[in-house]
Write a protein that holds these residues in place. Sequence first.
Motif, PDB file in Angstrom:
ATOM      1  N   ASP A  32     -46.215 -12.327   5.830  1.00 38.79           N
ATOM      2  CA  ASP A  32     -44.858 -13.260   5.787  1.00 38.79           C
ATOM      3  C   ASP A  32     -45.369 -14.615   6.010  1.00 38.79           C
ATOM      4  O   ASP A  32     -46.415 -15.213   6.406  1.00 38.79           O
ATOM      5  N   VAL A  33     -44.572 -15.281   5.157  1.00 38.04           N
ATOM      6  CA  VAL A  33     -44.748 -16.907   5.123  1.00 38.04           C
ATOM      7  C   VAL A  33     -44.340 -17.624   6.328  1.00 38.04           C
ATOM      8  O   VAL A  33     -44.830 -18.845   6.557  1.00 38.04           O
ATOM      9  N   ILE A  85     -47.994 -20.149  -0.602  1.00 38.00           N
ATOM     10  CA  ILE A  85     -47.276 -18.604  -0.775  1.00 38.00           C
ATOM     11  C   ILE A  85     -48.177 -17.718  -1.620  1.00 38.00           C
ATOM     12  O   ILE A  85     -48.324 -16.555  -1.487  1.00 38.00           O
ATOM     13  N   PRO A  86     -48.535 -18.133  -2.895  1.00 39.89           N
ATOM     14  CA  PRO A  86     -49.157 -17.439  -3.967  1.00 39.89           C
ATOM     15  C   PRO A  86     -50.634 -16.864  -3.197  1.00 39.89           C
ATOM     16  O   PRO A  86     -51.073 -15.707  -3.465  1.00 39.89           O
ATOM     17  N   TYR A  87     -51.226 -17.865  -2.498  1.00 39.49           N
ATOM     18  CA  TYR A  87     -52.617 -16.990  -1.690  1.00 39.49           C
ATOM     19  C   TYR A  87     -52.359 -16.122  -0.788  1.00 39.49           C
ATOM     20  O   TYR A  87     -52.853 -15.049  -0.703  1.00 39.49           O
ATOM     21  N   MET A  88     -50.965 -16.282  -0.153  1.00 41.06           N
ATOM     22  CA  MET A  88     -50.707 -15.194   0.946  1.00 41.06           C
ATOM     23  C   MET A  88     -50.527 -13.873   0.195  1.00 41.06           C
ATOM     24  O   MET A  88     -50.941 -12.787   0.366  1.00 41.06           O
ATOM     25  N   ARG A  89     -49.837 -13.822  -0.912  1.00 37.66           N
ATOM     26  CA  ARG A  89     -49.209 -12.618  -1.822  1.00 37.66           C
ATOM     27  C   ARG A  89     -50.503 -12.027  -2.402  1.00 37.66           C
ATOM     28  O   ARG A  89     -50.664 -10.427  -2.504  1.00 37.66           O
ATOM     29  N   LEU A  90     -51.651 -12.825  -2.724  1.00 37.43           N
ATOM     30  CA  LEU A  90     -52.768 -12.239  -3.175  1.00 37.43           C
ATOM     31  C   LEU A  90     -53.880 -11.896  -2.174  1.00 37.43           C
ATOM     32  O   LEU A  90     -54.883 -11.302  -2.232  1.00 37.43           O
ATOM     33  N   LYS A  91     -53.590 -12.055  -0.722  1.00 36.25           N
ATOM     34  CA  LYS A  91     -54.290 -11.736   0.496  1.00 36.25           C
ATOM     35  C   LYS A  91     -55.605 -12.918   0.081  1.00 36.25           C
ATOM     36  O   LYS A  91     -56.706 -12.201   0.633  1.00 36.25           O
ATOM     37  N   TYR A  96     -59.128 -24.607   5.087  1.00 38.07           N
ATOM     38  CA  TYR A  96     -58.227 -25.794   5.443  1.00 38.07           C
ATOM     39  C   TYR A  96     -58.187 -26.620   4.074  1.00 38.07           C
ATOM     40  O   TYR A  96     -57.226 -27.378   3.870  1.00 38.07           O
ATOM     41  N   GLY A  97     -59.325 -26.625   3.622  1.00 39.42           N
ATOM     42  CA  GLY A  97     -59.596 -27.786   2.331  1.00 39.42           C
ATOM     43  C   GLY A  97     -58.642 -27.416   1.205  1.00 39.42           C
ATOM     44  O   GLY A  97     -58.099 -28.512   0.607  1.00 39.42           O
ATOM     45  N   THR A  98     -58.683 -26.206   0.982  1.00 38.45           N
ATOM     46  CA  THR A  98     -57.681 -25.492  -0.206  1.00 38.45           C
ATOM     47  C   THR A  98     -56.127 -25.886   0.327  1.00 38.45           C
ATOM     48  O   THR A  98     -55.402 -26.249  -0.581  1.00 38.45           O
ATOM     49  N   ALA A  99     -55.892 -25.706   1.509  1.00 41.89           N
ATOM     50  CA  ALA A  99     -54.461 -25.815   2.001  1.00 41.89           C
ATOM     51  C   ALA A  99     -53.967 -27.222   1.885  1.00 41.89           C
ATOM     52  O   ALA A  99     -53.059 -27.426   1.381  1.00 41.89           O
ATOM     53  N   ILE A 100     -54.899 -28.213   2.504  1.00 42.38           N
ATOM     54  CA  ILE A 100     -54.567 -29.618   2.492  1.00 42.38           C
ATOM     55  C   ILE A 100     -54.462 -30.110   0.761  1.00 42.38           C
ATOM     56  O   ILE A 100     -53.533 -30.899   0.368  1.00 42.38           O
ATOM     57  N   HIS A 101     -55.319 -29.614   0.007  1.00 45.17           N
ATOM     58  CA  HIS A 101     -55.348 -29.925  -1.479  1.00 45.17           C
ATOM     59  C   HIS A 101     -54.025 -29.388  -1.994  1.00 45.17           C
ATOM     60  O   HIS A 101     -53.468 -30.356  -2.928  1.00 45.17           O
ATOM     61  N   GLU A 102     -53.595 -28.283  -1.932  1.00 42.27           N
ATOM     62  CA  GLU A 102     -52.455 -27.648  -2.379  1.00 42.27           C
ATOM     63  C   GLU A 102     -51.184 -28.544  -2.044  1.00 42.27           C
ATOM     64  O   GLU A 102     -50.410 -28.731  -2.775  1.00 42.27           O
TER      65      GLU A 102
END
Length: 106
Positions: A32-33, A85-91, A96-102
Motif C-alpha cells: 500500500d502507498v 508508486i510505480p516502484y511499489m507496484r513493481l515490487k 534512498y538515492g532513487t527516492a530522492i531523485h524521483e
Amino acid sequence: MLSEKGKYASATENRRFVWSEIIWPLILEINDVAFSLKQFQKKREQVCKERNISITIPSRGLASLIQKGILLKERDIYSIHFRLIPYMRLKADCDYGTAIHEVRIK
C-alpha cells in the motif's frame, strides 16, 4: 550509527537507514502507498531489535523524510510521494538515492 560526522551527514544517514530498512520494506510488505504511525512503530521496533540500535535514530529519520518530501503526512497516516508508486507496484527495490531523485524531478 552514532559517528563523528557533521549534522547534515548524520541526518542523511538517518534518512537512508529509515527509508531502506523500515519504510520501503514496510510499503512492500503491506502493498500500500500509505501506512499508519502504529505500523511504522511496529516495524521500527522490529528492525531496531534485530540490529540492536536505539529507537531514537529512526524517529529522527521519519521527520527528515517528511521534510524532504519523500513522505507526506496527514494526521497519523504517512504516504509515499506519487512518483514512487510505480516502484511499489513493481515490487522494485527503491533505495534512498532513487527516492530522492524521483521526488526532486520537476
